[in-house]
Design an enzyme around this catalytic site. Structure first.
Site, short mmCIF file in Angstrom:
data_model
loop_
_atom_site.label_atom_id
_atom_site.label_comp_id
_atom_site.label_asym_id
_atom_site.label_seq_id
_atom_site.Cartn_x
_atom_site.Cartn_y
_atom_site.Cartn_z
N GLY A 25 0.84 -1.21 0.00
CA GLY A 25 0.00 0.00 0.00
C GLY A 25 0.87 1.25 0.00
O GLY A 25 0.49 2.28 0.54
N TYR A 167 -12.78 -3.65 11.18
CA TYR A 167 -11.50 -2.91 11.15
C TYR A 167 -10.78 -2.99 12.49
O TYR A 167 -9.60 -3.37 12.56
CB TYR A 167 -11.77 -1.45 10.78
N THR A 169 -11.22 -5.05 15.02
CA THR A 169 -10.83 -6.41 15.39
C THR A 169 -9.65 -6.88 14.55
O THR A 169 -8.74 -7.55 15.05
CB THR A 169 -12.04 -7.36 15.23
N LYS A 171 -7.31 -4.99 13.36
CA LYS A 171 -6.10 -4.30 13.80
C LYS A 171 -5.63 -4.84 15.16
O LYS A 171 -4.43 -4.85 15.45
CB LYS A 171 -6.34 -2.79 13.85
N ILE A 200 -5.06 10.22 11.00
CA ILE A 200 -4.04 10.84 10.15
C ILE A 200 -4.73 11.32 8.88
O ILE A 200 -5.60 10.63 8.34
CB ILE A 200 -2.95 9.79 9.75
P1 NAP Z 1 -5.00 4.98 2.09
O1 NAP Z 1 -4.86 6.45 1.99
O2 NAP Z 1 -6.30 4.37 1.66
O3 NAP Z 1 -3.80 4.27 1.33
C1 NAP Z 1 -3.73 2.86 1.32
C2 NAP Z 1 -3.06 2.40 0.04
O4 NAP Z 1 -3.14 0.95 0.04
C3 NAP Z 1 -3.79 2.86 -1.22
O5 NAP Z 1 -2.87 3.14 -2.25
C4 NAP Z 1 -4.66 1.66 -1.57
O6 NAP Z 1 -5.02 1.60 -2.93
C5 NAP Z 1 -3.71 0.53 -1.19
N1 NAP Z 1 -4.41 -0.75 -1.02
C6 NAP Z 1 -5.70 -0.97 -0.66
N2 NAP Z 1 -5.97 -2.28 -0.67
C7 NAP Z 1 -4.82 -2.90 -1.04
C8 NAP Z 1 -4.48 -4.26 -1.26
N3 NAP Z 1 -5.38 -5.24 -1.13
N4 NAP Z 1 -3.22 -4.56 -1.62
C9 NAP Z 1 -2.29 -3.57 -1.80
N5 NAP Z 1 -2.57 -2.27 -1.65
C10 NAP Z 1 -3.83 -1.94 -1.27
O7 NAP Z 1 -4.81 4.54 3.61
P2 NAP Z 1 -3.95 5.22 4.79
O8 NAP Z 1 -4.83 6.09 5.57
O9 NAP Z 1 -2.65 5.74 4.26
O10 NAP Z 1 -3.70 3.91 5.68
C11 NAP Z 1 -2.54 3.13 5.59
C12 NAP Z 1 -2.52 2.15 6.75
O11 NAP Z 1 -2.58 2.86 7.99
C13 NAP Z 1 -3.71 1.19 6.76
O12 NAP Z 1 -3.32 -0.08 7.21
C14 NAP Z 1 -4.66 1.83 7.76
O13 NAP Z 1 -5.54 0.90 8.34
C15 NAP Z 1 -3.67 2.38 8.77
N6 NAP Z 1 -4.20 3.46 9.59
C16 NAP Z 1 -4.59 4.64 9.03
C17 NAP Z 1 -5.09 5.64 9.86
C18 NAP Z 1 -5.53 6.96 9.33
O14 NAP Z 1 -6.07 7.77 10.11
N7 NAP Z 1 -5.32 7.28 8.04
C19 NAP Z 1 -5.20 5.43 11.24
C20 NAP Z 1 -4.80 4.22 11.76
C21 NAP Z 1 -4.30 3.23 10.93
P3 NAP Z 1 -6.45 2.23 -3.37
O15 NAP Z 1 -6.36 3.68 -3.09
O16 NAP Z 1 -6.58 1.91 -4.82
O17 NAP Z 1 -7.49 1.54 -2.52
#
Ligand code: NAP
Length: 266
Positions: A25, A167, A169, A171, A200
Site C-alpha cells: 500500500g 476494522y 478487530t 487491527k 491521520i
Molecule cells: P489509504 O490512503 O487508503 O492508502 C492505502 C493504500 O493501500 C492505497 O494506495 C490503496 O489503494 C492501497 N491498497 C488498498 N488495498 C490494497 C491491497 N489489497 N493490496 C495492496 N494495496 C492496497 O490509507 P492510509 O490512511 O494511508 O492507511 C494506511 C494504513 O494505515 C492502513 O493499514 C490503515 O488501516 C492504517 N491506519 C490509518 C489511519 C488513518 O487515520 N489514516 C489510522 C490508523 C491506521 P487504493 O487507493 O486503490 O485503494
C-alpha cells in the site's frame, strides 16, 4: 583479539547497505510517506500497491529525486499476487531486508448490521495479507540473518470506536500477529514491531471520517489535530534502522496522546 566479548555474532552482517525494502500500500497516504522516508534513509524501495498508477508515479518521483525505487503491482488479499511480487523482488535482488505491512482497508457499519462479506474482505487485506507477506519476507531475511518488519496497526486495534467491528478487530489481530512474529523470528536476527496511528490526514480518512467524526476525533486527541503521514513514517524509519535492534514485539501508538487520554474537558 575480540575487544568486546559482548559483541553480537550478527554485527558483521548489519553493515550491508542499501537495504531492500517493500512497502505494501506504498503508493498513497501513510504508505507513500513511509516509501519516501525509507528512500531518504538510503534504502532501495519497492512500492507495492493495488493501484499501479499511484505506485508508478511515486517511484518516478523518488527516482527523479535521486533515490532508487520500483513500483510492483500487489494485492495483499491475493496469495498469488503476493507470490508474484516477492518473485519479482527475489529475481531482482535475491533479498528483502525490510517489510512494512501498511496496506489496509476500512468501512464502518453498526455491529448488528455488519456485512459478513466486508468482514472477510477486511481480514483478507488487513490480517492474512501481512501474515503471508511476513512469511515470504522472513524466508529471505533469514538467509541474511537480518530483517525488520513493521506492521501498521491502528488505535482502533487498541480501543474500540463505533462502527469498527471488522476494522478494529482486524487491527487488534495485527497487534497479536506482531507479537507472534517477533518471538518466532527473533532467532534469525529479524525484529517485528507495530505502529498504531491515531487519526491521520490521508485519502482513507477523507473518505471514511464524516465532519462529525473529524470533530469528535479532534476533541479526543490531546494534540487537538490530525497527524500527518510523515509523523508515522518517521517512527517506522526508526523501527527499520540498525538503532532499533533491541526493540521487538511492540506496537507503538503514534496518536497525539489519544491512548493516554481520559476526560479532557472539565
Ligand atoms: P489509504 O490512503 O487508503 O492508502 C492505502 C493504500 O493501500 C492505497 O494506495 C490503496 O489503494 C492501497 N491498497 C488498498 N488495498 C490494497 C491491497 N489489497 N493490496 C495492496 N494495496 C492496497 O490509507 P492510509 O490512511 O494511508 O492507511 C494506511 C494504513 O494505515 C492502513 O493499514 C490503515 O488501516 C492504517 N491506519 C490509518 C489511519 C488513518 O487515520 N489514516 C489510522 C490508523 C491506521 P487504493 O487507493 O486503490 O485503494
Amino acid at each position: 583479539m575480540n575487544l568486546n566479548p559482548h559483541a553480537s555474532p550478527r554485527a558483521a552482517k548489519t553493515a550491508t547497505l542499501p537495504r531492500i525494502a517493500l512497502v505494501t500500500g506504498g503508493g498513497s497516504g501513510i504508505g507513500a510517506a513511509i516509501s519516501q522516508q525509507l528512500a531518504e534513509n538510503g534504502h532501495i524501495v519497492f512500492i507495492g500497491d493495488i493501484n499501479p498508477h499511484a505506485s508508478r508515479d511515486l517511484a518516478a518521483t523518488l527516482c527523479a529525486a535521486g533515490h532508487e525505487a520500483y513500483a510492483v503491482e500487489l494485492d495483499v488479499s491475493s496469495p498469488a499476487s503476493i507470490d508474484e511480487a516477492f518473485g519479482t523482488i527475489g529475481q531482482a535482488f535475491g533479498r528483502c531486508d525490510i517489510l512494512v505491512n501498511n496496506a489496509g482497508i476500512a468501512k464502518t457499519f453498526p455491529f448488528l448490521d455488519y456485512p459478513i462479506e466486508h468482514w472477510r474482505n477486511v481480514f483478507d487485506v488487513n490480517v492474512t495479507g501481512p501474515m503471508l507477506c511476513g512469511q515470504h519476507a522472513a524466508r529471505l531475511m533469514r538467509k541474511q540473518g537480518w530483517g525488520r518488519i513493521v506492521n501498521i496497526a491502528s488505535i482502533s486495534g487498541l480501543r474500540a470506536s463505533s462502527g469498527r467491528t471488522a476494522y478494529g478487530t482486524s487491527k487488534a489481530a495485527v497487534v497479536g500477529l506482531t507479537r507472534q512474529m517477533a518471538i518466532e523470528l527473533a532467532e534469525y536476527g529479524i525484529t517485528t514491531n507495530g505502529v498504531a496511528p491515531g487519526p491521520i490526514d490521508t485519502p482513507m480518512t477523507l473518505d471514511l471520517h464524516s465532519a462529525v467524526a473529524r470533530e469528535n476525533y479532534t476533541r479526543a486527541v490531546p494534540a487537538k489535530r490530525y497527524g500527518v503521514p510523515e509523523e508515522i513514517a518517521a517512527v517506522v524509519g526508526f523501527l527499520c534502522s540498525e538503532q532499533a535492534s533491541y526493540v521487538n514485539g511492540h506496537t507503538v501508538p503514534v496518536d497525539g496522546g489519544f491512548m493516554a487520554a481520559g476526560v479532557l474537558e472539565i
